[in-house]
Write a protein that holds these residues in place. Structure first.
Motif, PDB file in Angstrom:
ATOM      1  N   PRO A  13      10.310   4.308  -6.352  1.00  0.00           N
ATOM      2  CA  PRO A  13       9.564   4.825  -5.346  1.00  0.00           C
ATOM      3  C   PRO A  13      10.213   4.923  -3.699  1.00  0.00           C
ATOM      4  O   PRO A  13      11.595   4.099  -3.671  1.00  0.00           O
ATOM      5  CB  PRO A  13       8.009   3.399  -5.144  1.00  0.00           C
ATOM      6  N   TYR A  46       0.844  -1.078  -0.201  1.00  0.00           N
ATOM      7  CA  TYR A  46       0.152  -0.613   0.187  1.00  0.00           C
ATOM      8  C   TYR A  46       0.982   1.004  -0.282  1.00  0.00           C
ATOM      9  O   TYR A  46       0.893   1.940  -0.559  1.00  0.00           O
ATOM     10  CB  TYR A  46      -1.088  -0.130   1.415  1.00  0.00           C
ATOM     11  N   VAL A  47       1.622   1.196   1.030  1.00  0.00           N
ATOM     12  CA  VAL A  47       2.696   2.422   0.467  1.00  0.00           C
ATOM     13  C   VAL A  47       3.445   2.501  -0.185  1.00  0.00           C
ATOM     14  O   VAL A  47       3.675   3.583  -0.899  1.00  0.00           O
ATOM     15  CB  VAL A  47       4.192   2.388   1.996  1.00  0.00           C
ATOM     16  N   SER A  98       2.453   1.956  -3.401  1.00  0.00           N
ATOM     17  CA  SER A  98       1.680   2.074  -4.566  1.00  0.00           C
ATOM     18  C   SER A  98       1.782   3.538  -3.800  1.00  0.00           C
ATOM     19  O   SER A  98       1.441   4.628  -5.640  1.00  0.00           O
ATOM     20  CB  SER A  98       1.086   1.429  -4.365  1.00  0.00           C
ATOM     21  N   LYS A  99       1.844   4.452  -3.445  1.00  0.00           N
ATOM     22  CA  LYS A  99       0.926   5.642  -2.884  1.00  0.00           C
ATOM     23  C   LYS A  99       1.856   6.761  -2.749  1.00  0.00           C
ATOM     24  O   LYS A  99       1.814   7.500  -3.742  1.00  0.00           O
ATOM     25  CB  LYS A  99       0.569   5.665  -1.357  1.00  0.00           C
ATOM     26  N   LEU A 100       3.170   6.307  -2.890  1.00  0.00           N
ATOM     27  CA  LEU A 100       4.571   6.899  -2.973  1.00  0.00           C
ATOM     28  C   LEU A 100       4.127   6.532  -4.812  1.00  0.00           C
ATOM     29  O   LEU A 100       5.488   7.369  -5.441  1.00  0.00           O
ATOM     30  CB  LEU A 100       5.598   5.916  -2.559  1.00  0.00           C
ATOM     31  N   ARG A 101       4.362   5.819  -5.344  1.00  0.00           N
ATOM     32  CA  ARG A 101       4.355   5.969  -7.086  1.00  0.00           C
ATOM     33  C   ARG A 101       2.986   6.303  -7.908  1.00  0.00           C
ATOM     34  O   ARG A 101       2.917   7.426  -8.273  1.00  0.00           O
ATOM     35  CB  ARG A 101       3.197   4.050  -7.720  1.00  0.00           C
ATOM     36  N   GLU A 102       1.822   6.281  -6.465  1.00  0.00           N
ATOM     37  CA  GLU A 102       1.222   7.787  -7.060  1.00  0.00           C
ATOM     38  C   GLU A 102       1.327   8.304  -6.750  1.00  0.00           C
ATOM     39  O   GLU A 102       0.543   9.619  -8.058  1.00  0.00           O
ATOM     40  CB  GLU A 102      -0.428   6.858  -5.939  1.00  0.00           C
ATOM     41  N   PHE A 103       1.456   9.353  -5.725  1.00  0.00           N
ATOM     42  CA  PHE A 103       2.274  10.786  -5.663  1.00  0.00           C
ATOM     43  C   PHE A 103       3.345  11.155  -6.460  1.00  0.00           C
ATOM     44  O   PHE A 103       4.038  12.321  -6.012  1.00  0.00           O
ATOM     45  CB  PHE A 103       2.806  11.074  -3.737  1.00  0.00           C
ATOM     46  N   GLN A 104       3.682  10.152  -6.948  1.00  0.00           N
ATOM     47  CA  GLN A 104       5.322  10.159  -8.126  1.00  0.00           C
ATOM     48  C   GLN A 104       6.185  10.952  -7.652  1.00  0.00           C
ATOM     49  O   GLN A 104       7.343  11.194  -8.089  1.00  0.00           O
ATOM     50  CB  GLN A 104       5.067  11.640  -9.593  1.00  0.00           C
TER      51      GLN A 104
END
Length: 377
Positions: free
Chosen positions: A73, A44-45, A47-53
């Motif tokens: 990430p 989850y962490v 994926s969120k780091l990828r999402e926030f680029q």
């Protein structure tokens, strides 16, 4: 706070809960809890780091094989910090002040690293905080740690005497006692101790930071260093072992075994995602937090002089940078093909995985030697 709930509150009504009074039992559970937290929330962490680029910027003057890591990430150290602190707060005795000091140190050094990482991500460059701002933040955190320990020393809950490897009874005190008789200069008595704490914490945090350059290198060495510290904190807080090994017996440090166990579990869990090829990097938020935590634990158990062995690879990495910079400034010549030294071996043609594995072996040898000094006195 499970220790407080299960042992202090429920034990009188359900006697099997007495098992929670044992540090060894709670250390194992803290380590497992940290490992499970990392493994379960890791995806989850990431994926969120990828999402926030929030991707890693890779220098183009380093090994060319690293360019493909650009965009991986970073700031995964947030995962490590969470996985260390939550189990510590769950399984350790909240009445132990040393627990709160190491928790503060981890958060404070992690905050400096977070600020550095954040600037790198926003500015899209590899510089981050200015060196002076970064050192100031680290020094401020170190001074606050030293001040907290001085308060405990005044209540005879901490000693400023330093344990020296290979010597049983020589324990130099870092406090200038001759200032005790001059009330308005009393605070000057602690200047050597504060300076020493600042030196140790800046050294340990930056050494781990410099080691974090290859997939799994820094976190693997951290697992070994944290494992050695787990043993040292346990024997330092155990009345029988401390007496047998002729160590300074400090009952409060026993609970730090749980913190060290959490650090081992969290680091193993993070290695799952950081092993070559890495899915996430820890960033400065992770490396500075881990370095600050390792240094603070060593200070609390008065084994700072063992840090060069507990974290031998970290010290070698830091020294390689110091020697490289010093040599170039003085002689305009470089000692290594590239610093830190792990890049030197890459430039010699070693595969990244081989550098990592061999450095792990070196870290293990150093840590085992550190533990042998307990008996070689």
């Amino acid at each position: 706070m499970l220790y407080w709930l299960l042992y202090q509150k429920l034990y009188p009504f359900f006697h099997p809960f007495r098992i929670f009074r044992y540090v060894t039992f709670r250390t194992v559970f803290a380590s497992l809890t940290a490992l499970l937290i990392t493994l379960f929330i890791g995806p989850y962490v990431i994926s969120k780091l990828r999402e926030f680029q929030i991707g890693q910027y890779v220098r183009d003057d380093g090994p060319q094989s690293h360019l493909k890591k650009s965009g991986t990430p970073t700031m995964g150290g947030l995962l490590i910090v969470i996985a260390i602190l939550l189990p510590t707060l769950l399984w350790a005795d909240p009445a132990d002040p040393l627990i709160w000091i190491v928790v503060f140190a981890t958060l404070a050094f992690g905050a400096v690293g977070f600020a550095d990482d954040y600037i790198k991500v926003v500015k899209r460059r590899s510089l981050g905080l200015t060196p002076s701002a970064k050192l100031f933040g680290q020094a401020l955190a170190a001074v606050l740690v030293a001040s907290s320990l001085i308060v405990l020393q005044q209540f005879r809950m901490f000693s400023t005497a330093l344990s020296v490897p290979f010597f049983k009874s020589w324990r130099p005190d870092l406090m200038l006692h001759w200032f005790d008789h001059v009330p308005h200069l009393a605070l000057l008595a602690f200047v050597p101790f504060v300076a020493w704490v600042v030196f140790v914490l800046l050294g340990s945090s930056n050494a781990v930071n410099l080691t974090d350059g290859l997939d799994g290198l820094a976190i693997g060495c951290t697992i070994i260093a944290a494992g050695a510290l787990t043993v040292l904190t346990y024997v330092s807080g155990h009345v029988v072992y401390a007496d047998y090994l002729e160590l300074q017996r400090m009952p409060l440090v026993s609970e730090l075994t749980i913190f060290c166990g959490s650090m081992v579990g969290a680091s193993i869990g993070f290695l799952w995602y950081n092993a070559h090829p890495a899915e996430v990097f820890m960033g400065d938020v992770g490396s500075l937090a881990l370095g600050g935590a390792i240094g603070t634990v060593a200070i609390c158990i008065r084994q700072e002089l063992l840090l060069p062995f507990i974290g031998g690879i970290f010290i070698i990495e830091a020294l390689s940078v110091i020697l490289q910079v010093g040599s170039y400034k003085l002689r305009k010549k470089r000692i290594f093909k590239m610093a830190p030294i792990h890049h030197h071996f890459e430039q010699l043609g070693w595969a990244e995985s081989k550098v990592i594995a061999r450095f792990w072996i070196g870290a293990l040898v150093f840590a085992l030697f550190a533990l042998t000094t307990l008996k070689l006195r």
